[in-house]
Design a protein around this motif. Structure first.
Motif, mmCIF file in Angstrom:
data_model
loop_
_atom_site.group_PDB
_atom_site.id
_atom_site.type_symbol
_atom_site.label_atom_id
_atom_site.label_comp_id
_atom_site.label_asym_id
_atom_site.label_seq_id
_atom_site.Cartn_x
_atom_site.Cartn_y
_atom_site.Cartn_z
ATOM 1 N N GLU A 269 3.348 -3.551 5.872
ATOM 2 C CA GLU A 269 2.360 -2.578 5.445
ATOM 3 C C GLU A 269 0.939 -3.109 5.696
ATOM 4 O O GLU A 269 0.094 -2.441 6.256
ATOM 5 C CB GLU A 269 2.558 -2.348 3.945
ATOM 6 C CG GLU A 269 1.520 -1.499 3.290
ATOM 7 C CD GLU A 269 1.879 -0.043 3.434
ATOM 8 O OE1 GLU A 269 2.994 0.313 3.043
ATOM 9 O OE2 GLU A 269 1.043 0.723 3.942
ATOM 10 N N SER A 315 2.293 -4.535 -4.209
ATOM 11 C CA SER A 315 0.922 -4.094 -3.998
ATOM 12 C C SER A 315 -0.056 -5.259 -4.048
ATOM 13 O O SER A 315 -1.089 -5.243 -3.377
ATOM 14 C CB SER A 315 0.542 -2.977 -4.975
ATOM 15 O OG SER A 315 0.685 -3.441 -6.266
ATOM 16 N N TYR A 428 -9.240 8.529 5.371
ATOM 17 C CA TYR A 428 -8.107 7.853 4.737
ATOM 18 C C TYR A 428 -8.598 6.946 3.600
ATOM 19 O O TYR A 428 -8.093 6.983 2.486
ATOM 20 C CB TYR A 428 -7.344 7.035 5.778
ATOM 21 C CG TYR A 428 -6.309 6.122 5.199
ATOM 22 C CD1 TYR A 428 -5.121 6.628 4.713
ATOM 23 C CD2 TYR A 428 -6.543 4.751 5.115
ATOM 24 C CE1 TYR A 428 -4.169 5.794 4.160
ATOM 25 C CE2 TYR A 428 -5.600 3.910 4.572
ATOM 26 C CZ TYR A 428 -4.418 4.428 4.094
ATOM 27 O OH TYR A 428 -3.483 3.587 3.538
ATOM 28 N N GLU A 429 -9.633 6.174 3.910
ATOM 29 C CA GLU A 429 -10.139 5.279 2.861
ATOM 30 C C GLU A 429 -10.787 6.078 1.731
ATOM 31 O O GLU A 429 -10.707 5.704 0.569
ATOM 32 C CB GLU A 429 -11.105 4.245 3.455
ATOM 33 C CG GLU A 429 -10.357 3.262 4.344
ATOM 34 C CD GLU A 429 -11.138 1.990 4.641
ATOM 35 O OE1 GLU A 429 -12.191 1.761 4.019
ATOM 36 O OE2 GLU A 429 -10.685 1.218 5.517
ATOM 37 N N THR A 432 -8.012 7.419 -0.485
ATOM 38 C CA THR A 432 -7.418 6.351 -1.286
ATOM 39 C C THR A 432 -8.321 6.016 -2.467
ATOM 40 O O THR A 432 -7.876 5.887 -3.603
ATOM 41 C CB THR A 432 -7.212 5.090 -0.414
ATOM 42 O OG1 THR A 432 -6.524 5.488 0.778
ATOM 43 C CG2 THR A 432 -6.405 4.045 -1.126
ATOM 44 N N SER A 522 3.462 3.940 -1.573
ATOM 45 C CA SER A 522 3.576 4.154 -0.135
ATOM 46 C C SER A 522 3.612 5.633 0.223
ATOM 47 O O SER A 522 3.119 6.035 1.259
ATOM 48 C CB SER A 522 4.832 3.499 0.395
ATOM 49 O OG SER A 522 4.641 2.130 0.368
ATOM 50 N N GLN A 524 2.089 8.004 -1.364
ATOM 51 C CA GLN A 524 0.702 8.475 -1.388
ATOM 52 C C GLN A 524 0.003 8.104 -0.098
ATOM 53 O O GLN A 524 -0.705 8.907 0.503
ATOM 54 C CB GLN A 524 -0.060 7.819 -2.541
ATOM 55 C CG GLN A 524 0.313 8.361 -3.882
ATOM 56 C CD GLN A 524 0.003 7.357 -4.976
ATOM 57 O OE1 GLN A 524 -0.715 6.388 -4.748
ATOM 58 N NE2 GLN A 524 0.547 7.584 -6.147
ATOM 59 N N GLN A 525 0.233 6.849 0.301
ATOM 60 C CA GLN A 525 -0.442 6.380 1.493
ATOM 61 C C GLN A 525 -0.098 7.237 2.712
ATOM 62 O O GLN A 525 -0.971 7.609 3.477
ATOM 63 C CB GLN A 525 0.008 4.951 1.743
ATOM 64 C CG GLN A 525 -1.065 4.092 2.259
ATOM 65 C CD GLN A 525 -0.737 2.639 2.006
ATOM 66 O OE1 GLN A 525 0.402 2.307 1.682
ATOM 67 N NE2 GLN A 525 -1.708 1.789 2.156
ATOM 68 N N PRO A 565 -5.386 4.332 10.457
ATOM 69 C CA PRO A 565 -4.213 4.003 9.640
ATOM 70 C C PRO A 565 -2.910 3.994 10.434
ATOM 71 O O PRO A 565 -1.913 3.458 9.980
ATOM 72 C CB PRO A 565 -4.194 5.106 8.571
ATOM 73 C CG PRO A 565 -5.530 5.735 8.609
ATOM 74 C CD PRO A 565 -6.110 5.498 9.950
#
Ligand code: ADP
Ligand code: MG
Length: 586
Positions: A269, A315, A428-429, A432, A522, A524-525, A565
């Motif tokens: 990851e 994590s 993406y960031e 998050t 993951s 969510q990611q 990503p």
């Protein structure tokens, strides 16, 4: 057949089946005993891949005569007394099985002396049968010699591989112990030939450099982190140091080499954004975990362990590597190999931390004479020193090519930036971050949308209702196939939002099985990656000068501004000198 208690030597042979699989397992057990005995020097001598002889000599605390006699009996250990001790283990051994198991399937000789005895004790055992005990002369420490492993268990003997294979397994074992214990001197010889001789080292990095070489270490990054019950030291290869397989991925828990799907997944990851497809990261992870947080007694040779809180571990490892990589700037470069794009480490990153602390974070995005009309004022981000910014000083935006690539000049480099992947990274960031603060902005729809969905989509909707709400989708289903969409994430125009929702539902369905272990993080990611991809500007979208500037400004504030990503590069560079070479100016 009547129920009977097994004879001790039969029980030992059965235990040996679990503990002693091959010569390397003997080496492992003996090394662990020597380390537990506080040795500062361990010498391993092996003949014929360990089939003929394995000898481990240490200068540890040794044993007195009666201890030595006990040590070769089943369930004899000095390392724990009660079952509670199992959860506070600071030693490698504790099962009291290794010596009797090994001795039951070999010719075994133990010579040992503790500091408070005048003489050493020698114990000889053949196939589990005690043959001889005598006093002898020897320095303080222990020497265990195993010859003809499996001589009395032909079925096991048959399973052994060739000398080279067995030797390689042994070398791995010695290497792993040596890596985790830089303060111990290790020597290893095979058939009389010295293969490893590692002096006492100050730290793990120094040990690694002696094992793998200076050049290897130059491409190795070290990241550390301290969490309440976990301390992590990671040694991670940069993109110039990758391997075709995972053999350079080693995990140590409290200095014990372990296998762990959780750690492999975490590493994947964290590194996937930097490592080219088909290649694997080099990574040595040393975890120091409070012994009460892990059960090491789930596997006879303790290769696998059970963590109390796998998700937190996962994590924390991802976070440690990510925030470490965050400071490393990699931009692929177009080089003299015509047109080839390779990973290249930017110059001077070592001192970037200090440099970026001392200089103001000025971003001067100058307007070029080509496409953009931009004022320079207004991009001074020095008021946000908490942001660790990429050095975007002197980036002069020049133009947009094919409505897809932004071209900029940066000192002596030309930078090409893919607008779609750049925007993906930014979004993406942002998702998050917003999600972690529980505030992904949503927009309520004045006119709710009704839409039909498949049974699978409806099922995904039901299971993930709260996640979907957290990311801005408020969707209701009153039975039947139709749903009413009342709100959507604010980043999306309405039409795009519906398509994104369908994609997300489908993704959630397909990820359900494979990601179960690590959800929800993951999942969510993946959802954020998908949202970012859907919401980002596309290749072919014409951007205004202001949009370009804002995009680059946002990009400069991301944690990993060089890869999207999905691990695609965001920018590539070409040097001015490369251009000059091609135009034959030099
Ligand atoms: P365990 O390591 O699980 O206790 P072993 O069968 O490997 O079981 O060893 C039994 C005991 O023998 C150890 O607990 C330790 O007290 C002693 N011992 C084994 N090897 C050594 C050594 N190299 N130096 C000192 N003591 C040792
Ligand atoms: Mg042991």
């Amino acid at each position: 057949m009547r129920v009977k208690i097994l004879a001790e030597d039969v029980a030992n042979k059965i235990a040996a089946g679990e503990v002693v699989e091959r010569p390397a397992s003997v080496v492992k057990e003996l090394l662990e005993n020597s380390i537990d005995a506080e040795s500062s020097e361990i010498v391993v001598e092996v003949k014929s891949g360990g089939k003929e002889l394995i000898r481990v000599v240490d200068n540890g605390i040794g044993m007195e005569r009666d201890e030595a006699l006990l040590a070769v009996q089943r369930h004899a250990t000095s390392k724990i007394e009660s079952i509670e001790d199992l959860f506070q283990i600071n030693t490698f051994g504790f099962r009291g099985e290794a010596l009797p198991s090994i001795a039951s399937v070999s010719h075994f000789e133990l010579v040992t002396k503790s500091a408070n005895c005048l003489e050493a004790t020698k114990v000889e055992i053949d196939g589990g049968v005690l043959k001889n005990v005598q006093t002898t002369g020897s320095p303080v420490g222990t020497r265990a010699s195993i010859s003809d492993l499996f001589y009395n268990t032909p079925a096991r003997l048959k399973f052994l591989k060739g000398e080279t294979t067995e030797l390689n397994h042994i070398i791995d074992r010695v290497t792993w112990s040596a890596m985790a214990h830089p303060h111990i001197r290790f020597k290893f010889s095979h058939n009389g030939k010295n293969l490893i001789d590692l002096p006492i080292c100050q730290n793990i990095m120094e040990r690694i450099s002696l094992i793998y070489g200076q050049e290897f270490v130059q491409n190795l990054l070290k990241f550390s982190a301290d969490f309440p019950v976990l301390k992590i030291d990671c040694f991670v290869g940069n993109p110039n140091l990758t391997k075709p397989n995972r053999s350079y991925q080693l995990f140590f828990l409290n200095r014990r080499p372990i296998r762990s799907r959780t750690l492999s997944a975490a590493l994947n990851e964290a590194m996937s954004a930097l490592i080219p497809k088909e290649r694997q990261a080099v990574a040595f992870l040393f975890l120091n975990l409070d012994p009460s947080e892990v059960d090491v007694n789930v596997h006879p040779s303790k290769l696998e362990v059970r963590f109390k809180n796998e998700r937190a571990l996962y994590s924390q490892v991802v976070q440690t590597i990510n925030s470490g990589l965050y400071r490393q700037k990699y931009i692929p470069q177009i080089t003299g190999d015509r047109g080839q794009v390779i990973g290249n480490r930017e110059q001077g990153t070592e001192n970037r931390d200090e440099a970026s602390q001392s200089s103001a974070f000025n971003i001067n995005i100058n307007s070029g004479y080509f496409g953009f009309e931009v004022s320079n004022s207004g991009f001074d981000l020095s008021k946000a020193p908490e942001l660790e910014l990429l050095d975007f000083d002197h980036v002069i935006l020049k133009t947009q090519l094919f409505d897809t690539y932004i071209v900029a000049e940066h000192k002596d480099d030309i930078i090409f930036i893919d607008q779609h992947v750049a925007h993906e990274r930014v979004l993406y960031e942002r998702f998050t971050e917003q999600f972690s603060q529980r505030r992904i902005p949503a927009q309520g729809l004045l006119m709710p949308i009704t839409r039909e969905m498949s049974a699978a989509q409806l099922a995904a909707l039901k299971t993930n209702e709260s996640l979907l709400r957290d990311i801005g989708f408020e969707v209701e289903n009153f039975g039947g196939k139709s749903v009413i969409i009342r709100s959507i994430p604010a980043v999306f125009p309405q039409a795009k939002a519906i398509n994104a929702l369908i994609d997300i539902l489908e993704q959630l369905n397909s990820e359900k099985v494979s990601l179960e272990r690590f959800e929800p993080a993951s999942i969510q990611q993946k959802v954020f990656i998908m949202m970012a991809c859907r919401a980002a500007v596309k290749a072919g979208d014409k951007l205004s000068a202001e949009e370009v500037v804002n995009l680059i400004k946002d990009l400069s504030q991301t944690k990993l501004p060089f890869n999207c990503p999905h691990a695609r590069p965001i920018m590539i560079t070409m040097s001015k000198s490369e251009l000059e070479t091609r135009f034959k100016r030099r």
